[in-house]
Design a protein around this motif. Structure first.
Motif, PDB file in Angstrom:
ATOM      1  N   CYS A   8     -19.298  38.831  65.346  1.00 19.08           N
ATOM      2  CA  CYS A   8     -19.310  38.955  63.890  1.00 19.08           C
ATOM      3  C   CYS A   8     -18.084  38.307  63.275  1.00 19.08           C
ATOM      4  N   ALA A   9     -16.961  38.406  63.924  1.00 13.12           N
ATOM      5  CA  ALA A   9     -15.752  37.733  63.439  1.00 13.12           C
ATOM      6  C   ALA A   9     -15.348  36.686  64.461  1.00 13.12           C
ATOM      7  N   GLN A  22      -3.663  34.791  52.681  1.00 13.99           N
ATOM      8  CA  GLN A  22      -5.018  34.841  52.167  1.00 13.99           C
ATOM      9  C   GLN A  22      -5.202  36.094  51.319  1.00 13.99           C
ATOM     10  N   TRP A 163      -8.564  32.257  71.045  1.00 19.06           N
ATOM     11  CA  TRP A 163      -9.837  32.365  70.324  1.00 19.06           C
ATOM     12  C   TRP A 163     -10.536  33.645  70.770  1.00 19.06           C
ATOM     13  N   THR A 165     -14.413  36.156  69.748  1.00 21.86           N
ATOM     14  CA  THR A 165     -15.540  36.498  68.874  1.00 21.86           C
ATOM     15  C   THR A 165     -15.821  37.987  69.041  1.00 21.86           C
ATOM     16  N   ASN A 190      -8.206  29.753  61.995  1.00 23.06           N
ATOM     17  CA  ASN A 190      -9.478  29.595  61.304  1.00 23.06           C
ATOM     18  C   ASN A 190     -10.321  30.833  61.568  1.00 23.06           C
ATOM     19  N   VAL A 191     -10.601  31.614  60.542  1.00 30.52           N
ATOM     20  CA  VAL A 191     -11.330  32.874  60.688  1.00 30.52           C
ATOM     21  C   VAL A 191     -12.651  32.784  59.935  1.00 30.52           C
ATOM     22  N   LYS A 192     -13.725  33.151  60.606  1.00 29.96           N
ATOM     23  CA  LYS A 192     -15.038  33.171  59.966  1.00 29.96           C
ATOM     24  C   LYS A 192     -15.695  34.517  60.240  1.00 29.96           C
ATOM     25  N   SER A 193     -16.312  35.096  59.209  1.00 29.55           N
ATOM     26  CA  SER A 193     -17.078  36.321  59.391  1.00 29.55           C
ATOM     27  C   SER A 193     -18.213  36.341  58.375  1.00 29.55           C
ATOM     28  N   PRO A 195     -20.492  37.282  55.244  1.00 28.77           N
ATOM     29  CA  PRO A 195     -20.044  37.660  53.892  1.00 28.77           C
ATOM     30  C   PRO A 195     -19.970  39.169  53.666  1.00 28.77           C
ATOM     31  N   PRO A 198     -16.103  41.047  54.959  1.00 29.85           N
ATOM     32  CA  PRO A 198     -14.849  40.339  54.668  1.00 29.85           C
ATOM     33  C   PRO A 198     -13.660  41.122  55.215  1.00 29.85           C
ATOM     34  N   TYR A 210      -5.724  40.725  60.473  1.00 29.36           N
ATOM     35  CA  TYR A 210      -7.043  40.771  59.851  1.00 29.36           C
ATOM     36  C   TYR A 210      -7.723  42.067  60.267  1.00 29.36           C
TER      37      TYR A 210
END
Length: 214
Positions: A8-9, A22, A163, A165, A190-193, A195, A198, A210
């Motif tokens: 998820c993250a 951020q 890295w 996940t 670089n962080v992606k999750s 929407p 958050p 985070y």
């Protein structure tokens, strides 16, 4: 019940100037809790934390609380199997059974066995993959299983890089699940999750943390 959950993250870092702080984002509203009275067990909490260092080493920790409600849960929780890579990781386990009155019965060290992974028996190339088998003696309905898994990554897989996940649990009822990822502020990350998940972001003492919760 899965002991590791990833997706998820997503986080990736490499050597570069740090990004500006951020903005913090409020967590999504809480959903109404489902009826769990007929479940074999309920996961009261999962707390996962990961810390990465600039050289690519780090550590992760998982804290679990599982309320046992029926005999059928013993098949899934009576023996825990924990995988790790002995070439660059050290894994330690501590746990206990919590009674309704608050007293605890510790899981003894004799209940933990360190074994080679089944895959290494067929593919010697993977002989560094090990497993901790944990027998949970005395497990029964009405008790709460608590345990902590600590994994130290003492060698960087790729020096200067890290890295990971993570997937939030979707197969079982979980009352509270939290994830934190702690990184050096000097690294570009670089962080992606999704929407709906958050992160809250905090910067302090040269670190950026985070946090996700659901």
């Amino acid at each position: 019940m899965k002991l590791a959950r990833f997706c998820c993250a997503f986080l990736l870092a490499w050597s570069a100037p740090a990004m500006a702080g951020q903005p913090q984002t409020a967590p999504a509203p809480k959903a109404s809790p489902p009826d769990s009275s007929h479940e074999l067990f309920v996961v009261e909490s999962i707390r996962s934390s990961m810390r990465f260092e600039a050289d690519g080493t780090g550590a992760r920790r998982i804290e679990m609380r599982v309320r046992v409600q029926a005999e059928g849960a013993l098949q899934q929780l009576g023996q825990l199997v924990l995988n790790y890579n002995s070439d660059f990781e050290r894994l330690t386990f501590t746990g206990r059974l919590r009674k309704p009155d608050g007293s605890a019965i510790e899981i003894p060290g004799s209940a933990i066995q360190d074994m080679s992974s089944p895959v290494s028996r067929f593919a010697p190339l993977y002989s560094d993959i090990r497993q901790k088998h944990v027998i949970v003696p005395g497990l029964r309905p009405g008790l709460t299983l608590e345990y902590e898994i600590q994994v130290e990554q003492f060698v960087a897989v790729s020096p200067g890089h890290f890295w990971t996940t993570y997937d939030f649990e979707q197969d079982d009822i979980v009352e509270n699940e939290e994830l934190s990822i702690d990184v050096p502020i000097t690294k570009y990350v670089n962080v992606k999750s999704l929407p709906k998940f958050p992160p809250l972001v905090e910067e302090k003492d040269g670190r950026r943390v985070y946090r996700w919760r659901t």
